[in-house]
Design an enzyme around this catalytic site. Structure first.
Site, PDB file in Angstrom:
ATOM      1  N   GLY A 234       0.778  -1.235   0.000  1.00 53.65           N
ATOM      2  CA  GLY A 234       0.000   0.000   0.000  1.00 53.65           C
ATOM      3  C   GLY A 234       0.807   1.281   0.000  1.00 53.65           C
ATOM      4  N   PRO A 272       5.063  -4.959  -0.522  1.00 50.01           N
ATOM      5  CA  PRO A 272       4.960  -3.825  -1.448  1.00 50.01           C
ATOM      6  C   PRO A 272       4.834  -4.285  -2.883  1.00 50.01           C
ATOM      7  CG  PRO A 272       7.235  -4.228  -0.891  1.00 50.01           C
ATOM      8  CD  PRO A 272       6.433  -5.208  -0.083  1.00 50.01           C
ATOM      9  N   GLY A 273       3.995  -3.633  -3.641  1.00 46.06           N
ATOM     10  CA  GLY A 273       3.895  -3.918  -5.071  1.00 46.06           C
ATOM     11  C   GLY A 273       4.265  -2.659  -5.829  1.00 46.06           C
ATOM     12  N   ARG A 310      -5.849   1.441 -15.888  1.00 45.18           N
ATOM     13  CA  ARG A 310      -6.006   2.269 -14.686  1.00 45.18           C
ATOM     14  C   ARG A 310      -6.785   3.579 -14.918  1.00 45.18           C
ATOM     15  NH1 ARG A 310      -2.548   4.137 -11.732  1.00 45.18           N
ATOM     16  NH2 ARG A 310      -3.429   3.350  -9.806  1.00 45.18           N
ATOM     17  N   TYR A 314     -10.042   3.671 -12.700  1.00 51.72           N
ATOM     18  CA  TYR A 314      -9.941   4.456 -11.447  1.00 51.72           C
ATOM     19  C   TYR A 314      -9.796   5.947 -11.697  1.00 51.72           C
ATOM     20  CZ  TYR A 314      -7.821  -0.122 -10.243  1.00 51.72           C
ATOM     21  OH  TYR A 314      -7.532  -1.445 -10.103  1.00 51.72           O
ATOM     22  N   CYS A 340     -13.324   0.526 -28.720  1.00 50.03           N
ATOM     23  CA  CYS A 340     -14.685   1.015 -28.956  1.00 50.03           C
ATOM     24  C   CYS A 340     -15.456   1.130 -27.651  1.00 50.03           C
ATOM     25  CB  CYS A 340     -15.400   0.085 -29.918  1.00 50.03           C
ATOM     26  SG  CYS A 340     -14.554   0.025 -31.483  1.00 50.03           S
ATOM     27  N   GLU A 341     -15.023   2.016 -26.798  1.00 47.55           N
ATOM     28  CA  GLU A 341     -15.662   2.278 -25.506  1.00 47.55           C
ATOM     29  C   GLU A 341     -15.474   3.760 -25.222  1.00 47.55           C
ATOM     30  OE1 GLU A 341     -17.020   0.255 -23.047  1.00 47.55           O
ATOM     31  OE2 GLU A 341     -16.588  -1.691 -23.952  1.00 47.55           O
ATOM     32  N   TYR A 369       0.487  -2.672 -12.120  1.00 48.32           N
ATOM     33  CA  TYR A 369      -0.899  -2.839 -12.562  1.00 48.32           C
ATOM     34  C   TYR A 369      -1.095  -2.276 -13.972  1.00 48.32           C
ATOM     35  CZ  TYR A 369      -1.013  -3.510  -7.533  1.00 48.32           C
ATOM     36  OH  TYR A 369      -0.718  -3.944  -6.270  1.00 48.32           O
TER      37      TYR A 369
HETATM   38  N1  LLP Z   1      -0.917  -7.282  -0.364  1.00 46.47           N
HETATM   39  C1  LLP Z   1      -2.207  -7.523  -0.642  1.00 46.47           C
HETATM   40  C2  LLP Z   1      -2.940  -8.509   0.161  1.00 46.47           C
HETATM   41  C3  LLP Z   1      -2.854  -6.842  -1.683  1.00 46.47           C
HETATM   42  O1  LLP Z   1      -4.129  -7.080  -1.936  1.00 46.47           O
HETATM   43  C4  LLP Z   1      -2.119  -5.896  -2.447  1.00 46.47           C
HETATM   44  C5  LLP Z   1      -2.753  -5.178  -3.557  1.00 46.47           C
HETATM   45  C6  LLP Z   1      -0.760  -5.683  -2.129  1.00 46.47           C
HETATM   46  C7  LLP Z   1      -0.198  -6.393  -1.085  1.00 46.47           C
HETATM   47  C8  LLP Z   1       0.110  -4.719  -2.896  1.00 46.47           C
HETATM   48  O2  LLP Z   1      -0.362  -3.432  -2.786  1.00 46.47           O
HETATM   49  P1  LLP Z   1       0.527  -2.200  -3.344  1.00 46.47           P
HETATM   50  O3  LLP Z   1       1.798  -2.128  -2.541  1.00 46.47           O
HETATM   51  O4  LLP Z   1       0.794  -2.451  -4.760  1.00 46.47           O
HETATM   52  O5  LLP Z   1      -0.334  -1.021  -3.133  1.00 46.47           O
HETATM   53  N2  LLP Z   1      -5.062  -2.406  -9.534  1.00 46.47           N
HETATM   54  C9  LLP Z   1      -4.996  -1.351  -8.524  1.00 46.47           C
HETATM   55  C10 LLP Z   1      -4.330  -1.811  -7.255  1.00 46.47           C
HETATM   56  C11 LLP Z   1      -4.970  -3.027  -6.632  1.00 46.47           C
HETATM   57  C12 LLP Z   1      -4.214  -3.495  -5.440  1.00 46.47           C
HETATM   58  C13 LLP Z   1      -4.662  -4.841  -5.020  1.00 46.47           C
HETATM   59  N3  LLP Z   1      -3.968  -5.370  -3.883  1.00 46.47           N
HETATM   60  C14 LLP Z   1      -4.298  -0.133  -9.147  1.00 46.47           C
HETATM   61  O6  LLP Z   1      -3.934  -0.175 -10.321  1.00 46.47           O
HETATM   62  O7  LLP Z   1      -4.156   0.890  -8.473  1.00 46.47           O
END
Ligand code: LLP
Length: 412
Positions: A234, A272-273, A310, A314, A340-341, A369
């Site tokens: 997050g 972290p993602g 995205r 969003y 086509c949207e 993402y």
């Molecule tokens: N851990 C869990 C259990 C999660 O569900 C997620 C993301 C993460 C870690 C990693 O979160 P991050 O560090 O990336 O914020 N598609 C959306 C984001 C969806 C996130 C889903 N879960 C976007 O493009 O903003």
């Protein structure tokens, strides 16, 4: 120096001109900077150093095998949420010891795969899943380590589609129910701790602290062998160049202060993602059409919501840079995709110079993402991916072909 910068009015990624990559590999094209990926990992490791966390990169952000392997070599583990992500983490060389498996709707087959793969931790998200896992573990004669993913009923200020910690959300177990579950016997499960992830792109750490308070109070009542605390992911990213979100250090400080008040040592996990990969990347696109639409000019480029979902999903902001810096007049511009949207816009109301067919632009901060949410909608093959490493670069996923599109269909 920024990862994406102009030299003699031409846009570069580190030492490589983007025009060279776009000409060689075509567009739409996702590119990634090795230098920035390494720097991001290093900043996170340094910020949290005193807490010695296990950092499990969230594979959902981008599951390219070359990128997973790079993270593996930098010492990261993986957070996976499906059998497919588990498979890819292992393909990239991950050690099962470094994999944590979460996910709100795991199938029997996925749970069995996790148990057969001997992965280190499974986060359970409901009473029913605890029951199912206990049964399957009994059948397979094993005793996995389990974390309870708790729902602390705290929502951070972020887009409502990426909030996961409020009571109505499908994610996690409410604290009262977790207390009841904790008191029951789970013969085949080794309950080891708690997991939270309250949302993504969380602008400041205050709600994370509030959530930590709730779940650490719960953990304090648990037996001492409950010694794992998974704080989730997050951490935010600066999608707009003028905004500076909270740093890893702000989050680390809050976590360190709170954990210092916990009566026993805990093993900390981070997932972290986005924060590791988003700003390492740009999506390169070629203008097809430029037309006047009401008060704005609209340019239609060769990738849209099929390539980067995205903005349509969003209203997400991605900064746009033209390949060639021009000092000339700018025009209020919408950037649309070919799909086509009516929702198929990548950006609205940007100020861009003159743009005509075959000019190119880069959308920034697209590493998380981006490719992982791309689709074949309107039968567009998915793009290629290239990894830049200083003054060299490598194709790390080839562009799909029309034959790829047909490859799984069966005409009876
Ligand atoms: N851990 C869990 C259990 C999660 O569900 C997620 C993301 C993460 C870690 C990693 O979160 P991050 O560090 O990336 O914020 N598609 C959306 C984001 C969806 C996130 C889903 N879960 C976007 O493009 O903003």
């Amino acid at each position: 120096m920024n990862t994406f910068h102009y030299i003699n009015k031409k846009l570069f990624c580190d030492q490589i001109p983007l025009e060279k990559l776009a000409s060689e590999f075509g567009t739409p094209l996702y590119i990634y900077s090795t230098k920035r990926l390494r720097e991001n990992v290093n900043r996170l490791q340094t910020a949290f150093d005193a807490l010695n966390p296990q950092i499990c990169y969230a594979v959902k952000a981008n599951d390219n095998l070359a990128l997973l392997q790079l993270f593996h070599k930098l010492g990261l583990g993986f957070d996976v949420v499906s059998g497919g992500e588990l498979h890819r983490a292992i393909q990239a060389g991950a050690n099962p010891e470094q994999i944590a498996f979460a996910g709100v709707g795991k199938t029997d087959a996925e749970l069995k795969l996790a148990l057969h793969s001997d992965i280190s931790k499974i986060s359970v998200e409901s009473a029913e899943e605890l029951d199912v896992l206990n049964r399957i573990a009994g059948e397979l004669n094993c005793r996995p380590s389990v974390l309870l993913r708790l729902n602390p009923n705290i929502a951070p200020k972020t887009h409502h589609h990426i909030v996961t910690g409020n009571a109505e959300s499908k994610f996690g177990i409410a604290i009262d129910l977790a207390r009841e579950l904790r008191a029951q016997n789970w013969d085949n499960l080794n309950l080891r701790g708690v997991h939270i992830h309250i949302g993504s792109q969380i602008p400041d750490p205050t709600p994370v602290l509030a959530a930590m308070d709730v779940v650490l109070d719960f953990l304090e009542e648990c037996p001492p062998n409950w010694d794992i605390f998974d704080l989730g992911g997050g951490f935010p990213v600066a999608y707009r160049p003028e905004l500076v979100p909270s740093s890893f250090a702000n989050f680390a400080q809050i976590a360190a202060n709170r954990l210092a008040r916990f009566p026993r040592p805990l093993k900390l996990i981070l997932e972290p993602g986005r924060s590791l990969i988003a700003d390492s990347s740009a999506l390169l696109l070629t203008v097809q059409i430029s037309k006047q639409t009401g008060t704005h000019r609209t340019i239609v480029v060769d990738g849209g919501m099929n390539t980067l979902l995205r903005p349509a999903l969003y209203d997400a902001y991605h900064h746009v840079l033209p390949f060639h810096e021009k000092n000339k007049k700018t025009y209020p511009t919408h950037i649309a995709g070919p799909i086509c949207e009516s929702a198929d816009y990548l950006a609205r109301d940007r100020h861009l110079p003159d743009m005509s067919r075959n000019d190119r632009i880069a959308l920034l901060t697209t590493g998380a993402y981006g490719y992982s949410m791309a689709s074949h909608y309107n039968a567009h093959p998915r793009p290629a991916e290239v990894l830049v490493d200083g003054d060299s670069y490598h194709l790390i996923r080839r562009r799909e072909t029309y034959t790829d599109l047909d490859s799984r269909d069966i005409i009876p």
